[in-house]
Design an enzyme around this catalytic site. Structure first.
Site, PDB file in Angstrom:
ATOM      1  N   MET A   1     -23.129   7.198  13.388  1.00  0.00           N
ATOM      2  CA  MET A   1     -23.532   7.119  14.273  1.00  0.00           C
ATOM      3  C   MET A   1     -23.560   5.652  15.511  1.00  0.00           C
ATOM      4  O   MET A   1     -23.421   4.808  14.524  1.00  0.00           O
ATOM      5  CB  MET A   1     -25.392   6.386  13.979  1.00  0.00           C
ATOM      6  CG  MET A   1     -26.353   6.034  14.119  1.00  0.00           C
ATOM      7  SD  MET A   1     -27.344   6.083  13.633  1.00  0.00           S
ATOM      8  CE  MET A   1     -28.195   4.775  13.143  1.00  0.00           C
ATOM      9  N   CYS A   2     -23.420   5.841  16.290  1.00  0.00           N
ATOM     10  CA  CYS A   2     -23.167   5.556  17.595  1.00  0.00           C
ATOM     11  C   CYS A   2     -24.533   5.011  18.407  1.00  0.00           C
ATOM     12  O   CYS A   2     -24.751   6.335  18.375  1.00  0.00           O
ATOM     13  CB  CYS A   2     -21.699   5.744  18.238  1.00  0.00           C
ATOM     14  SG  CYS A   2     -20.663   5.136  17.017  1.00  0.00           S
ATOM     15  N   GLY A   3     -23.925   4.502  19.829  1.00  0.00           N
ATOM     16  CA  GLY A   3     -24.961   4.598  20.504  1.00  0.00           C
ATOM     17  C   GLY A   3     -24.338   4.312  22.004  1.00  0.00           C
ATOM     18  O   GLY A   3     -23.091   3.731  22.194  1.00  0.00           O
TER      19      GLY A   3
END
Length: 297
Positions: A1-3
């Site tokens: 999970m990254c932004g």
């Protein structure tokens, strides 16, 4: 999970606000990526080529730059920001300078090259990384950013996004590619080189190769939908362009907003809420397997 975040300004008079707005967007994505962060800003033109160098500290960078100036018997314009230095060099000297650095300045990496693009990235919370490099003080036409949660590799600066494999070209990515090893070998046969084993660098290299062969940014991204396997959202910057694409399944979250003044991207809507005029923006979720691209000349 990254932004992921991205901001493309349609009007030149808004350019002084780019860094401030992008820094807020990046910080908002901390929960999606607290391990490291990075960003690319497309600012003023250089007379030649801007080389963004990264080292362990400013002292090591200063020694490398001093060595270059002694060898080439000239001084270079430079901007020093924490562990990075942006060096403006004549275009015809770029390859010689890269070769000298590789042989004589171990620990100094060339992060990016371009007439307008500068890339900064480090381990740490997004707000800390943005502050270290004074992102809020930067101006430009567009920029992209990334906050990383390491799930398949160690937390290192080399693993941080954006990745750049071409002049004024960079990419940030949320997802995972399953055929990146095969694609890396294919691209290496085409003459590309890679600094890491990261799948995102392969995606950047793929786009650079396609555009080198004559494809537009939009065409290169359309080809990626069939040539790259896995799940992904890409946000891409070029000297004059900004683009977004999601894979056909589109399992990674994404939201966009467009007004007469800007186009913005965020992994979540909260990354966009601080933008001016967001209450009047057209807010939408980018469709799967559709390329969204904007250009400014």
């Amino acid at each position: 999970m990254c932004g992921i975040v991205g901001l493309f300004l349609k009007k030149p008079e808004l350019e002084p606000q780019l860094g401030t707005l992008l820094a807020k967007m990046l910080e908002t994505m901390t929960g999606r990526g607290p391990d490291s962060a990075g960003f690319a800003v497309y600012g003023s033109d250089a007379a030649g080529v801007k080389l963004t160098l990264r080292g362990p500290d400013q002292a090591a960078l200063a020694r490398a730059v001093s060595g270059l100036e002694e060898v080439f018997k000239r001084s270079f314009d430079k901007t020093e920001r924490d562990t990075h230095t942006v060096l403006s060099v004549p275009a015809e000297r770029e390859e010689q300078i890269r070769t000298w650095l590789k042989s004589n300045a171990p620990g100094i990496d060339v992060v990016s090259a371009g007439r307008r693009m500068e890339i900064y990235k480090e381990v740490g919370l997004p707000a800390s990384v943005a502050e270290r490099f004074d992102l809020a003080g930067m101006a430009g036409s567009h920029g992209i950013g990334h906050t990383r949660m390491a799930t398949e590799s160690a937390v290192t600066t080399n693993g941080a996004h954006p990745f750049s494999t071409g002049t004024d070209e960079c990419l940030v990515h949320n997802g995972s590619l399953s055929n990146h090893n095969d694609m890396r070998r294919r691209l290496e046969r085409e003459g590309l080189t890679f600094a890491t084993k990261n799948d995102t660098e392969v995606a950047a290299g793929y786009l650079s190769w396609r555009m080198r062969e004559g494809a537009s940014l939009k065409e290169a991204l359309e080809s990626s939908l069939t040539d790259l396997d896995g799940f992904f959202t890409f946000v891409v910057g070029t000297e004059t362009g900004f683009a977004v694409v999601r894979d056909p399944i589109a399992c990674k979250p994404a939201v966009m907003a467009e007004t007469d003044d800007y186009v913005a991207f965020g992994s979540e809507y909260r990354a966009l809420v601080g933008l001016p005029g967001i209450d009047k923006a057209r807010v939408f979720e980018p469709e799967p397997a559709k390329v969204y691209a904007w250009e400014r000349h």
